[in-house]
Design a protein around this motif. Structure first.
Motif, PDB file in Angstrom:
ATOM      1  N   GLU A 218       0.803  -1.222   0.000  1.00 37.95           N
ATOM      2  CA  GLU A 218       0.000   0.000   0.000  1.00 37.95           C
ATOM      3  C   GLU A 218       0.839   1.276   0.000  1.00 37.95           C
ATOM      4  OE1 GLU A 218      -2.001  -1.388   3.378  1.00 37.95           O
ATOM      5  OE2 GLU A 218      -1.085   0.023   4.738  1.00 37.95           O
ATOM      6  N   ARG A 236       2.709  -1.910  11.470  1.00 38.52           N
ATOM      7  CA  ARG A 236       3.654  -2.279  10.418  1.00 38.52           C
ATOM      8  C   ARG A 236       4.868  -2.877  11.112  1.00 38.52           C
ATOM      9  NH1 ARG A 236       3.653   2.016   6.211  1.00 38.52           N
ATOM     10  NH2 ARG A 236       4.794   3.288   7.684  1.00 38.52           N
TER      11      ARG A 236
ATOM     12  N   GLN B  29       2.929  14.618   0.872  1.00 42.64           N
ATOM     13  CA  GLN B  29       2.568  15.774   1.682  1.00 42.64           C
ATOM     14  C   GLN B  29       3.756  16.680   1.920  1.00 42.64           C
ATOM     15  OE1 GLN B  29       1.659  12.814   4.220  1.00 42.64           O
ATOM     16  NE2 GLN B  29      -0.537  13.085   4.276  1.00 42.64           N
ATOM     17  N   ARG B  42       5.734   7.311   4.492  1.00 42.04           N
ATOM     18  CA  ARG B  42       4.481   7.709   3.847  1.00 42.04           C
ATOM     19  C   ARG B  42       3.311   7.101   4.577  1.00 42.04           C
ATOM     20  NH1 ARG B  42       4.701   7.206  -2.415  1.00 42.04           N
ATOM     21  NH2 ARG B  42       2.539   7.568  -1.945  1.00 42.04           N
ATOM     22  N   ASP B  43       2.214   7.770   4.451  1.00 41.95           N
ATOM     23  CA  ASP B  43       1.034   7.311   5.158  1.00 41.95           C
ATOM     24  C   ASP B  43       0.684   5.896   4.727  1.00 41.95           C
ATOM     25  OD1 ASP B  43      -2.267   8.739   5.610  1.00 41.95           O
ATOM     26  OD2 ASP B  43      -1.075   7.352   6.779  1.00 41.95           O
ATOM     27  N   GLY B  44       0.338   5.054   5.694  1.00 47.04           N
ATOM     28  CA  GLY B  44       0.223   3.634   5.441  1.00 47.04           C
ATOM     29  C   GLY B  44      -0.873   3.204   4.492  1.00 47.04           C
ATOM     30  N   VAL B  45      -2.082   3.401   4.854  1.00 45.40           N
ATOM     31  CA  VAL B  45      -3.168   2.784   4.111  1.00 45.40           C
ATOM     32  C   VAL B  45      -3.501   3.596   2.877  1.00 45.40           C
ATOM     33  CG1 VAL B  45      -5.595   2.130   4.241  1.00 45.40           C
ATOM     34  CG2 VAL B  45      -4.091   1.773   6.178  1.00 45.40           C
ATOM     35  N   THR B  46      -3.824   2.918   1.806  1.00 47.67           N
ATOM     36  CA  THR B  46      -4.229   3.611   0.591  1.00 47.67           C
ATOM     37  C   THR B  46      -5.657   4.074   0.768  1.00 47.67           C
ATOM     38  OG1 THR B  46      -4.748   1.442  -0.220  1.00 47.67           O
ATOM     39  CG2 THR B  46      -2.712   2.420  -0.987  1.00 47.67           C
ATOM     40  N   THR B  47      -5.782   5.280   1.257  1.00 46.41           N
ATOM     41  CA  THR B  47      -7.123   5.797   1.525  1.00 46.41           C
ATOM     42  C   THR B  47      -7.960   5.876   0.267  1.00 46.41           C
ATOM     43  OG1 THR B  47      -6.192   7.971   1.292  1.00 46.41           O
ATOM     44  CG2 THR B  47      -6.467   7.156   3.528  1.00 46.41           C
ATOM     45  N   ASP B  48      -7.299   6.000  -0.864  1.00 46.58           N
ATOM     46  CA  ASP B  48      -8.075   6.129  -2.098  1.00 46.58           C
ATOM     47  C   ASP B  48      -8.687   4.804  -2.525  1.00 46.58           C
ATOM     48  OD1 ASP B  48      -5.180   6.266  -4.311  1.00 46.58           O
ATOM     49  OD2 ASP B  48      -5.650   5.077  -2.562  1.00 46.58           O
ATOM     50  N   SER B  49      -8.361   3.746  -1.843  1.00 48.56           N
ATOM     51  CA  SER B  49      -8.963   2.483  -2.256  1.00 48.56           C
ATOM     52  C   SER B  49     -10.444   2.451  -1.929  1.00 48.56           C
ATOM     53  CB  SER B  49      -8.248   1.309  -1.582  1.00 48.56           C
ATOM     54  OG  SER B  49      -8.491   1.349  -0.200  1.00 48.56           O
ATOM     55  N   ALA B  50     -10.859   3.238  -0.961  1.00 50.96           N
ATOM     56  CA  ALA B  50     -12.266   3.183  -0.578  1.00 50.96           C
ATOM     57  C   ALA B  50     -13.079   4.283  -1.243  1.00 50.96           C
ATOM     58  CB  ALA B  50     -12.403   3.295   0.928  1.00 50.96           C
ATOM     59  N   ARG B  53      -9.747   7.136  -6.511  1.00 51.86           N
ATOM     60  CA  ARG B  53      -8.373   6.768  -6.730  1.00 51.86           C
ATOM     61  C   ARG B  53      -7.508   8.001  -6.864  1.00 51.86           C
ATOM     62  NH1 ARG B  53      -8.392   1.752  -8.305  1.00 51.86           N
ATOM     63  NH2 ARG B  53      -6.417   1.981  -9.339  1.00 51.86           N
ATOM     64  N   ARG B  59       2.290   8.831 -14.221  1.00 51.98           N
ATOM     65  CA  ARG B  59       1.637   9.260 -15.450  1.00 51.98           C
ATOM     66  C   ARG B  59       1.903  10.726 -15.743  1.00 51.98           C
ATOM     67  NH1 ARG B  59      -3.918   7.096 -13.647  1.00 51.98           N
ATOM     68  NH2 ARG B  59      -3.350   4.921 -13.444  1.00 51.98           N
TER      69      ARG B  59
END
Lengths: 429, 178
Positions: A218, A236, B29, B42-50, B53, B59
């Motif tokens: 992630e 983690r 950030q 870096r912030d752990g969880v991919t917040t954009d997954s919920a 995106r 890109r």
């Protein structure tokens, strides 16, 4: 601070995703064992409409194990609800060795399930027990009954009340979504415990069944996380430069073996979970990965390509001595010990592709268990009777199961998407 | 081959503009660009997954000019069970090496991939070996190790689906992610 924030976000994600009902997996028996014992599990007399068909769940459990061949319901011309009503001669005529009968009564919000197990040839009762459960606990009650019957007849502890963790993916390319799930051992009652748009890998159960370690990308780098299943809280554990992969718990639950490449090529390390100290235990110029603990915690299996292709080695953690275990074929990987420590289950490549195989440690003899195909990620039931693994069916990833003797097998396909990397929980009760 | 001084200044300016674009769309950030080694802060969880995106940084800013341009070909392919650089891709690697040398502020993540055959965790190690072979090639050409990071995805992010040699061949690759 970062960890706290991560945890909170994880909890929010879980809340969000639990609203969307995850699709359960559905068992399909693909091969019954020719040595299975005939048994009849008579539909339980229940009076009212039951939310779950208890006798059918028990029948499916016992059939999936490969140890039993349940009689089809349409062949039952009488349906006793207790041992008093059994006419043994009629069941002997059907070549049935054992008979299960039961009845269910409702007391408020609780269901009381009274069941009995009978030995048909001896005309004797082996179990008479009453089990109480709420509506939500009926499947658990059925699996409990399966465990009792299985152990009474085979003298092997039943593993039907266990769970499996697995990874799913859906979509293609940059749109792929990954998720980690936990479900009952029969694929039902699935819960999504993590979702991500980056890969999730290698779920591994803590020996008490309360936590999962896994690898998540992630942060766009692989890192090992430990997640508490009841609370959803997680930490983690490692995020070293390079690979952070293949975590597995020591039998005492205090250490994690893993593969890291922070010092160059992938090597096996053991982390003390309390102190987070990491100790390197292999050292050579090839790939060493996929560690697995022996049941006594004194040695590790691992995959190494130091001989050219991947083969299984055993490392004695006390002496540091390493021993190559596999010599059949040029691809043997990701081994796991049988619970008694006398055999290993692994992925073997032969003329039939990648198959789950069992190697007896004393004789060194290797036997393929699963059908020809692309098997991966074998995980052994805590009672050693079955191995669950990942394979392909119609271009999709599905879970497969095979009995430890290879005679019986089943599939656990998902309604959609790919399913893989099953991890069978320890005993939970 | 060295650029002429004025072209070199242009290249650096363009690459800085590219890097700036990268960090703003990549969601960092603290202005940190494409992830220093480890990336653990870096912030752990991919917040954009919920809830939608995020735009991925790779890109952004693909168009630049003249010698400041990131080479067009960003994927090279490998033979089965091999980490050897195929001769047909040597010119691709040379072009990336030249770009990185000329743009010392640019950095690249070498994403190593395998086909789906074999076990996942072993494949993760094989993917790292493939990307590592590219990294060594770049280093030999004079690219600073600080500009290059290796991340293996093993068989987890296939470019093509299917159980056939065509799909397998497309999946055995290393991607240059700037």
């Amino acid at each position: 601070m970062n960890i706290l924030k991560t945890t909170w976000l994880a909890a929010m994600l879980m809340l969000f995703t639990s609203l969307a009902q995850a699709a359960d997996l559905t068992i399909e028996i693909t091969r019954g064992s020719d040595r299975a014992t005939p048994i009849a599990i008579v539909p339980f007399a229940d009076g009212d409409d039951m939310p779950q068909d208890i006798a059918q769940i028990v029948s499916d459990d016992l059939e999936r194990s490969g140890y039993f061949e349940p009689l089809e319901r349409r062949a039952m011309f009488e349906r006793p609800a207790s041992s008093d009503e059994v006419r043994y001669g009629d069941w002997r005529a059907l070549d049935v060795r054992y008979l299960v009968a039961g009845r269910i009564s409702r007391e408020g919000d609780e269901y009381r399930i009274q069941y009995e197990l009978m030995d048909v040839s001896g005309e004797s009762r082996m179990i008479a027990e009453s089990v109480t459960a709420g509506r939500q606990g009926l499947r658990d009650a059925a699996h409990y009954i399966s465990d009792q019957i299985f152990e009474e007849i085979t003298d092997i502890r039943g593993a039907f009340s266990t769970r499996i963790a697995y990874v799913t993916s859906s979509g293609v390319g940059d749109e792929t979504q990954y998720a980690l799930h936990v479900a009952d051992a029969d694929g039902r009652n699935s819960q999504q415990i993590l979702s991500s748009d980056e890969p999730i890998m290698s779920p591994a159960w803590s020996p008490d069944g309360g936590k999962l370690a896994y690898v998540s990308f992630e942060t766009e780098r692989p890192a090992i996380y430990i997640q508490d299943l009841a609370s959803g809280r997680r930490v983690r554990a490692t995020s070293f430069e390079g690979l952070n992969s293949a975590p597995t718990w020591s039998p005492d639950g205090r250490r994690l073996a893993m593969a890291l490449s922070k010092d160059g090529q992938p090597e096996i390390y053991v982390m003390d979970i309390g102190s987070r100290d990491v100790q390197r235990v292999t050292n050579n110029s090839s790939i060493d990965t996929e560690p697995a603990w022996s049941p006594d915690g004194r040695s590790l299996l691992f995959t190494s390509d130091r001989s050219g292709g991947p083969q299984i080695y055993r490392l004695d953690l006390g002496s540091g001595e390493e021993e190559r275990l596999t010599f059949t074929g040029n691809y043997n990987a990701r081994a796991r010990f049988a619970p008694d420590g006398e055999a290993i289950f692994l992925i073997h490549r032969g003329n039939n592709g990648y198959q789950v195989a069992r190697q007896d440690l004393e004789s060194g003899r290797l036997v393929a268990l699963s059908d020809a195909g692309q098997a991966e990620s074998p995980s052994v039931a805590p009672n050693g009777t079955m191995v669950i693994f990942a394979t392909q069916q119609g271009g999709n990833g599905v879970l497969g199961g095979v009995s430890a003797d290879g005679r019986a097998s089943f599939r656990l396909p998902a309604a959609q998407g790919d399913v893989r990397e099953p991890a069978w929980s320890p005993f939970l009760n | 081959m060295q650029l002429k001084p004025h072209a070199r200044i242009l290249a650096i300016a363009l690459s800085l503009a590219f890097v700036a674009g990268c960090s703003s769309t990549g969601g960092g950030q603290d202005g940190d660009l494409t992830g220093s080694a480890g990336g653990a802060d870096r912030d752990g969880v991919t917040t954009d997954s919920a809830d939608g995106r995020g735009v991925s940084g790779e890109r952004a800013g693909q168009r630049a000019d003249a010698d400041g341009r990131i080479p067009e070909t960003r994927t090279i392919y490998f033979e089965y069970d091999s980490d050897a650089i195929r001769s047909e891709f040597e010119s691709v690697l040379t072009a990336h090496a030249r770009f990185l040398q000329n743009n010392p502020n640019a950095s690249v993540v070498l994403q190593g991939h395998t086909d789906e055959r074999g076990t996942r965790e072993y494949n993760l190690a094989l993917g790292e070996r493939r990307a590592g072979a590219v990294e060594r090639y770049l280093n030999v050409q004079g690219v600073s190790p600080s500009q290059v990071e290796v991340v293996s995805y093993g068989e987890e992010r296939p470019a093509a689906r299917g159980q056939n040699e065509d799909a397998y061949a497309q999946n055995r690759r290393v991607v240059f992610a700037y």
